[in-house]
Design a protein around this motif. Structure first.
Motif, PDB file in Angstrom:
ATOM      1  N   LEU A   1      35.335 -91.031  -0.671  1.00  0.00           N
ATOM      2  CA  LEU A   1      33.946 -91.095  -1.121  1.00  0.00           C
ATOM      3  C   LEU A   1      33.080 -90.166  -0.277  1.00  0.00           C
ATOM      4  O   LEU A   1      32.211 -89.457  -0.805  1.00  0.00           O
ATOM      5  N   LEU A   2      33.326 -90.124   1.015  1.00  0.00           N
ATOM      6  CA  LEU A   2      32.578 -89.250   1.910  1.00  0.00           C
ATOM      7  C   LEU A   2      32.835 -87.778   1.569  1.00  0.00           C
ATOM      8  O   LEU A   2      31.907 -86.957   1.571  1.00  0.00           O
TER       9      LEU A   2
ATOM     10  N   MET B   1      39.316 -95.858   1.575  1.00  0.00           N
ATOM     11  CA  MET B   1      38.406 -95.770   0.449  1.00  0.00           C
ATOM     12  C   MET B   1      37.116 -95.034   0.825  1.00  0.00           C
ATOM     13  O   MET B   1      36.568 -94.303   0.027  1.00  0.00           O
ATOM     14  N   LYS B   2      36.672 -95.228   2.052  1.00  0.00           N
ATOM     15  CA  LYS B   2      35.432 -94.591   2.475  1.00  0.00           C
ATOM     16  C   LYS B   2      35.609 -93.083   2.632  1.00  0.00           C
ATOM     17  O   LYS B   2      34.695 -92.321   2.367  1.00  0.00           O
ATOM     18  N   ARG B   3      36.774 -92.657   3.072  1.00  0.00           N
ATOM     19  CA  ARG B   3      37.006 -91.230   3.332  1.00  0.00           C
ATOM     20  C   ARG B   3      36.917 -90.384   2.049  1.00  0.00           C
ATOM     21  O   ARG B   3      36.221 -89.366   2.038  1.00  0.00           O
TER      22      ARG B   3
END
Length: 168
Positions: A5-6, A1-3
């Protein structure tokens, strides 16, 4: 999920960064009130090169520096300076390159005569190369022709049908 968004944040940063780094549009030009002076300014604009665009006259260039140069020319015309004085001031600031037709002097000989000199050098090189290629080999002496005939007879080679009598 973070990737993901990044990645989205980085893409937005790139788009915003490139938009922020663009040069703002120049302020609109203000023509001189006297029509004769404005016509003189327009004529000068056509002979002055934009130092950013380098292939456009300041009359056609959308660059901010071209707008500044147009304003400078108009100010100097309004101050009563001659066309030659205005050109000299621009050359003092930006060099001979700012003029589409730089003056012929020792420092600008390469600009004026370099292309012609280069073309003449290439033509001379091609001419010399063509002359060297044209030199034909000497004909065989009678002794060499006899020796060649002996070699051909011994080797039992098929003669060339296109050969001249001296080639046998």
């Amino acid at each position: 999920m973070k990737r993901p968004l990044l990645i989205v944040v980085a893409a937005i940063g790139l788009v915003a960064g490139s938009a922020a780094s663009q040069e703002p549009p120049p302020a609109p030009d203000r023509a001189l009130p006297d029509a004769a002076q404005e016509a003189r300014a327009q004529a000068l604009f056509e002979g002055i090169r934009c130092v950013v665009c380098q292939h456009e006259a300041i009359a056609d260039s959308p660059a901010v520096i071209a707008a500044d140069m147009r304003g400078l020319v108009r100010e100097q015309i309004a101050a009563g300076r001659s066309d030659a004085e205005i050109r000299q001031d621009l050359v003092r600031r930006y060099g001979d390159f700012v003029l589409f037709k730089p003056p012929v002097r020792l420092a600008t000989w390469l600009l004026w005569f370099g292309p012609v000199g280069l073309m003449l050098a290439v033509a001379a090189g091609l001419l010399l190369t063509a002359r060297r290629r044209r030199s034909e080999s000497e004909a065989l002496s009678p002794e060499e022709e006899a020796r060649l005939a002996d070699i051909m007879a011994e080797a039992d080679l098929r003669p060339d049908p296109d050969a001249k009598p001296s080639d046998h």
